[in-house]
Design an enzyme around this catalytic site. Structure first.
Site, mmCIF file in Angstrom:
data_model
loop_
_atom_site.group_PDB
_atom_site.id
_atom_site.type_symbol
_atom_site.label_atom_id
_atom_site.label_comp_id
_atom_site.label_asym_id
_atom_site.label_seq_id
_atom_site.Cartn_x
_atom_site.Cartn_y
_atom_site.Cartn_z
ATOM 1 N N ALA A 17 58.884 111.289 82.504
ATOM 2 C CA ALA A 17 58.667 111.533 83.933
ATOM 3 C C ALA A 17 59.961 111.338 84.710
ATOM 4 C CB ALA A 17 57.573 110.596 84.453
ATOM 5 N N ALA A 48 55.546 108.801 71.384
ATOM 6 C CA ALA A 48 54.483 109.816 71.350
ATOM 7 C C ALA A 48 54.526 110.547 70.006
ATOM 8 C CB ALA A 48 54.656 110.796 72.505
ATOM 9 N N GLY A 51 51.459 112.864 68.557
ATOM 10 C CA GLY A 51 50.696 114.103 68.379
ATOM 11 C C GLY A 51 51.348 115.323 68.985
ATOM 12 N N GLU A 58 43.627 118.182 68.649
ATOM 13 C CA GLU A 58 43.252 116.759 68.723
ATOM 14 C C GLU A 58 41.873 116.642 69.360
ATOM 15 O OE1 GLU A 58 46.478 114.425 70.441
ATOM 16 O OE2 GLU A 58 47.912 115.710 69.420
ATOM 17 N N ASP A 66 54.444 97.450 85.573
ATOM 18 C CA ASP A 66 55.233 96.951 86.715
ATOM 19 C C ASP A 66 55.089 97.835 87.959
ATOM 20 O OD1 ASP A 66 56.078 95.188 84.787
ATOM 21 O OD2 ASP A 66 58.117 95.948 84.653
ATOM 22 N N HIS A 113 43.000 103.939 71.934
ATOM 23 C CA HIS A 113 43.147 104.974 70.904
ATOM 24 C C HIS A 113 42.306 104.548 69.712
ATOM 25 C CE1 HIS A 113 44.787 107.820 68.084
ATOM 26 N NE2 HIS A 113 45.468 108.399 69.045
ATOM 27 N N ARG A 143 38.226 110.705 72.832
ATOM 28 C CA ARG A 143 38.614 109.361 72.396
ATOM 29 C C ARG A 143 37.668 108.251 72.794
ATOM 30 N NH1 ARG A 143 44.997 109.482 73.341
ATOM 31 N NH2 ARG A 143 45.217 111.021 71.710
ATOM 32 N N HIS A 150 45.859 101.972 74.673
ATOM 33 C CA HIS A 150 46.824 103.052 74.439
ATOM 34 C C HIS A 150 47.350 103.682 75.727
ATOM 35 C CE1 HIS A 150 48.622 106.381 72.287
ATOM 36 N NE2 HIS A 150 47.891 107.268 72.963
ATOM 37 N N GLU A 154 52.773 108.172 83.606
ATOM 38 C CA GLU A 154 51.611 107.334 83.282
ATOM 39 C C GLU A 154 51.281 106.290 84.350
ATOM 40 O OE1 GLU A 154 51.500 105.975 79.230
ATOM 41 O OE2 GLU A 154 49.849 104.591 79.657
ATOM 42 N N ARG A 203 41.351 110.473 79.528
ATOM 43 C CA ARG A 203 42.381 111.506 79.345
ATOM 44 C C ARG A 203 42.144 112.305 78.068
ATOM 45 N NH1 ARG A 203 47.564 111.469 76.472
ATOM 46 N NH2 ARG A 203 46.878 109.447 75.710
HETATM 47 P P1 FAD Z 1 57.509 105.788 79.842
HETATM 48 O O1 FAD Z 1 57.948 106.788 78.885
HETATM 49 O O2 FAD Z 1 56.733 104.651 79.319
HETATM 50 O O3 FAD Z 1 58.807 105.200 80.572
HETATM 51 C C1 FAD Z 1 58.708 104.070 81.413
HETATM 52 C C2 FAD Z 1 60.086 103.651 81.856
HETATM 53 O O4 FAD Z 1 59.983 102.738 82.944
HETATM 54 C C3 FAD Z 1 60.897 102.914 80.787
HETATM 55 O O5 FAD Z 1 62.223 103.377 80.860
HETATM 56 C C4 FAD Z 1 60.859 101.457 81.245
HETATM 57 O O6 FAD Z 1 61.960 100.683 80.848
HETATM 58 C C5 FAD Z 1 60.864 101.650 82.746
HETATM 59 N N1 FAD Z 1 60.357 100.502 83.488
HETATM 60 C C6 FAD Z 1 59.101 100.008 83.510
HETATM 61 N N2 FAD Z 1 59.032 98.952 84.352
HETATM 62 C C7 FAD Z 1 60.285 98.787 84.864
HETATM 63 C C8 FAD Z 1 60.852 97.861 85.777
HETATM 64 N N3 FAD Z 1 60.157 96.861 86.343
HETATM 65 N N4 FAD Z 1 62.175 97.978 86.065
HETATM 66 C C9 FAD Z 1 62.921 98.954 85.504
HETATM 67 N N5 FAD Z 1 62.439 99.858 84.631
HETATM 68 C C10 FAD Z 1 61.122 99.767 84.331
HETATM 69 N N6 FAD Z 1 50.932 111.411 75.212
HETATM 70 C C11 FAD Z 1 50.861 112.713 74.920
HETATM 71 O O7 FAD Z 1 50.702 113.555 75.805
HETATM 72 N N7 FAD Z 1 50.976 113.125 73.624
HETATM 73 C C12 FAD Z 1 51.167 112.269 72.593
HETATM 74 O O8 FAD Z 1 51.282 112.675 71.449
HETATM 75 C C13 FAD Z 1 51.214 110.883 72.878
HETATM 76 N N8 FAD Z 1 51.359 109.984 71.888
HETATM 77 C C14 FAD Z 1 51.511 108.669 72.214
HETATM 78 C C15 FAD Z 1 51.767 107.750 71.201
HETATM 79 C C16 FAD Z 1 52.009 106.427 71.501
HETATM 80 C C17 FAD Z 1 52.278 105.435 70.393
HETATM 81 C C18 FAD Z 1 51.987 105.999 72.852
HETATM 82 C C19 FAD Z 1 52.263 104.572 73.207
HETATM 83 C C20 FAD Z 1 51.713 106.909 73.863
HETATM 84 C C21 FAD Z 1 51.472 108.239 73.558
HETATM 85 N N9 FAD Z 1 51.222 109.178 74.552
HETATM 86 C C22 FAD Z 1 51.124 110.495 74.236
HETATM 87 C C23 FAD Z 1 51.277 108.806 75.958
HETATM 88 C C24 FAD Z 1 52.659 109.187 76.527
HETATM 89 O O9 FAD Z 1 53.642 108.923 75.549
HETATM 90 C C25 FAD Z 1 52.990 108.422 77.783
HETATM 91 O O10 FAD Z 1 51.926 108.479 78.680
HETATM 92 C C26 FAD Z 1 54.220 109.008 78.455
HETATM 93 O O11 FAD Z 1 55.278 109.097 77.535
HETATM 94 C C27 FAD Z 1 54.630 108.147 79.620
HETATM 95 O O12 FAD Z 1 55.845 108.612 80.113
HETATM 96 P P2 FAD Z 1 56.434 107.967 81.427
HETATM 97 O O13 FAD Z 1 57.724 108.661 81.689
HETATM 98 O O14 FAD Z 1 55.424 107.947 82.488
HETATM 99 O O15 FAD Z 1 56.699 106.416 81.037
HETATM 100 C C1 SIN Z 2 48.104 110.853 69.273
HETATM 101 O O1 SIN Z 2 49.041 111.407 68.715
HETATM 102 O O2 SIN Z 2 47.011 110.629 68.741
HETATM 103 C C2 SIN Z 2 48.309 110.408 70.671
HETATM 104 C C3 SIN Z 2 48.157 111.553 71.558
HETATM 105 C C4 SIN Z 2 47.986 111.100 72.954
HETATM 106 O O3 SIN Z 2 47.913 109.913 73.240
HETATM 107 O O4 SIN Z 2 47.895 111.984 73.805
#
Ligand code: FAD
Ligand code: SIN
Length: 532
Positions: free
Chosen positions: A14, A47, A49, A116, A223, A244, A291, A352, A376, A387
């Site tokens: 994001a 991530a 899948g 999925e 946070d 999950h 899920r 998850h 997220e 979701r």
């Molecule tokens: P993040 O990628 O979590 O980034 C958060 C950032 O904020 C980090 O840099 C962190 O350091 C920073 N931050 C947080 N708090 C602070 C603070 N107080 N001060 C400074 N920095 C801070 N989704 C899918 O669509 N497909 C998938 O296949 C999938 N697989 C997944 C597998 C796993 C194991 C997990 C955990 C999640 C998965 N998801 C998947 C969900 C998806 O990965 C996340 O929802 C998405 O990547 C979130 O992106 P984001 O940019 O919002 O946050």
């Molecule tokens: C997974 O690969 O099962 C995670 C996919 C997701 O969280 O969207």
């Protein structure tokens, strides 16, 4: 004091996507990305899948992806937002492909699409079973190459600055709360710095660390949601925590290793310890139901049989497919003595994904002026009560672009604030014992896991609220008297998030999507967001 045009908190999909677009459009404007750990330590990196998008228009359609999302969301999705994300999604995915993200292709040269839970079609683009790593690497390399982006790595954002810091009383009903920037703890020299910004984007990710067992890395402590709530901004639908269904059962190992749902999409099935299939008892879609249903079914099966896990059997998947599509999972299991070509994988549900978060509109505006929320940490209305798999990477891309479009129009009319006071650390001393913090984190996770997990009840939620209140009071005392540390800030944030999840669950007198309570096992008549 630092002054920037655009401040991005978070370096996941994001934050990076917004920062990249903005930096390219405005080469003379300054963009800061703050991240509390290494740049790539994000949920994004883990991530597996993939990213859902309608790709094969002969077999799939926007309407089908929209319907699948609405069905998973169990009556709480905002249809207009679902349409926006699904229809704008493919173009956004093409954009990251153009930036260098490499997704798997078939022998014929078409993108290989996975499936999925809850998806009626094959539409998940992926890079083997490490899609997030590929996306994070692509975006990070691009962002690091742009001279007008500055990274503040290992900087922990404590709070957003609003009129409250100028001595004005701000309440949840104040219509004009403004964000002027943030106070941030430099983890290396332990100083608290002020960053002033015209526009701020909260992209701090999820909050899985509020539970004992989670697929989320250590950074996922909610946070951003907690900061916005403290600043009297609006937060919604926090009770919808997605567990999950299949994380690798490894007692004592944290975070839990995910076994992607794409394995079930490729043919893997769930079995109990006798080797019997059980999902047919719960849903006609069996192992590929959404899920919430699969996680609850596994939870129930484990309780009925008094066991700690169920099995995921990968043997229905062709050997080539298993080895080529899921090499990371194959290697991980091999490292603990499991050959998934023949051995079933012991799996258990784990926290998850947070479906609720900072409430936004269709352009990512939070209820606080000049503060957007993306990814997220947000509640856009896409996910509703549950979701659909692989929709979150897509949501982050679509909203980063929409915020970029909106921010481009607004930036010229926004001035930097002046006369912002420095952080006031008067009356605080170094902590005497860190155990005051670490033990409280442990207690919080116990409370959330045992009382606010997959199955809830009035009695459990009441207990949780009483105990959370005590933790809150003790921690606030500590906060007022102790020099700030990332650990203390995270504890405060986790307690706030725990409270919001529990309070949301307590006021929802029904079961819907991811929120299931034995006291109200059915839907209520009206589907409504819970709002704080
Ligand atoms: P993040 O990628 O979590 O980034 C958060 C950032 O904020 C980090 O840099 C962190 O350091 C920073 N931050 C947080 N708090 C602070 C603070 N107080 N001060 C400074 N920095 C801070 N989704 C899918 O669509 N497909 C998938 O296949 C999938 N697989 C997944 C597998 C796993 C194991 C997990 C955990 C999640 C998965 N998801 C998947 C969900 C998806 O990965 C996340 O929802 C998405 O990547 C979130 O992106 P984001 O940019 O919002 O946050
Ligand atoms: C997974 O690969 O099962 C995670 C996919 C997701 O969280 O969207």
């Amino acid at each position: 004091m630092h002054k920037v045009d655009f401040l991005v908190i978070g370096s996941g999909i994001a934050g990076l996507t917004f920062a990249l677009k903005t930096a390219r459009k405005f080469p003379s404007r300054t963009i800061a990305i703050i991240t509390k750990a290494e740049e790539d330590e994000t949920n994004t990196k883990y991530a597996q899948g993939g990213i859902a998008a309608v790709w094969d228009f002969e077999k799939d359609s926007y309407e089908q992806h929209i319907n699948d999302t609405l069905i998973a969301g169990d009556g709480l999705c905002k249809r207009d937002i679902v349409e926006i994300v699904v229809k704008e999604g493919p173009e956004r995915v093409r954009e990251i492909i153009n930036w260098g993200a490499d997704f798997d292709k078939t022998k014929e040269g078409e993108y290989a699409l996975g499936k999925e839970g809850g998806h009626s079609q094959f539409r998940v683009l992926h890079h083997k079973d490490v899609t997030g790593k590929e996306i994070e690497k692509t975006l990070l390399e691009e962002a690091q190459s742009l001279p007008n982006i500055t990274f503040f790595t290992h900087h922990f954002v404590i709070d957003i600055i609003t009129q409250h810091h100028l001595g004005r009383i701000v309440t949840r009903h104040s219509p004009d709360i403004q964000c002027y920037g943030v106070y941030v703890l430099n983890k290396e020299n332990k100083s608290i710095e002020t960053v002033l910004s015209r526009i701020t984007v909260m992209a701090t990710g999820g909050a899985g660390q509020v539970y004992k067992s989670t697929t989320n890395p250590l950074i996922a402590t909610g946070d951003g949601m907690a900061m916005v709530y403290r600043a009297k901004g609006r937060v919604a639908n926090m009770e919808f925590v997605q567990f999950h269904p299949t994380s690798l059962y490894q007692p004592g190992v944290s975070p839990s290793f995910l076994i992607t749902e794409a394995i079930r999409g490729a043919g893997g099935v769930l079995r109990n310890s006798n080797g019997a299939l059980f999902m047919q008892k719960y849903d006609a879609r069996e192992s590929l139901a959404p899920r919430d249903i699969v996680a609850r079914a596994i939870d129930n099966e484990m309780k009925l049989r008094g066991e700690d896990f169920v099995y995921l059997d990968c043997t229905p998947i062709a050997k080539d497919e298993l080895l080529n599509h899921f090499p990371n999972i194959y290697e991980k299991c091999k490292s603990i003595g499991l050959d998934i070509l023949k051995d079933p994988i012991p799996v258990v549900p784990a926290a998850h994904y947070m479906c609720g978060g900072i409430q936004t509109d269709a352009f990512g505006h939070s209820s606080i002026q000049y503060l957007y929320s993306c990814g997220e940490c947000s509640s856009t209305g896409l996910h509703g009560a549950n979701r659909l798999a692989s929709n979150s990477l897509l949501e982050a891309l679509v909203f980063a672009n929409r915020i970029f479009i909106d921010a481009c129009e607004k930036i010229d009319g926004i001035a930097l604030a002046d006369q912002i006071p420095d952080w006031n650390a008067e009356g605080t001393d170094d902590p005497k014992e860190m155990v005051m913090i670490t033990q409280s984190v442990r207690e919080l996770k116990e409370i959330m896991t045992n009382y606010v997990g997959i199955v809830r009840s009035n009695e459990r939620l009441d207990r949780a609220l009483t105990r959370l209140h005590l933790l809150y009071e003790e921690t606030e005392k500590l906060y007022e008297t102790t020099t700030l540390s990332p650990q203390l800030c995270e504890l405060r944030n986790l307690i706030t998030v725990g409270f919001l999840i529990t309070r949301g669950a307590a006021i929802r007198k029904e079961s819907r999507g991811l929120h299931y309570t034995t006291d109200y096992p059915h839907h209520s008549k009206w589907a409504e967001d819970s709002m704080f």
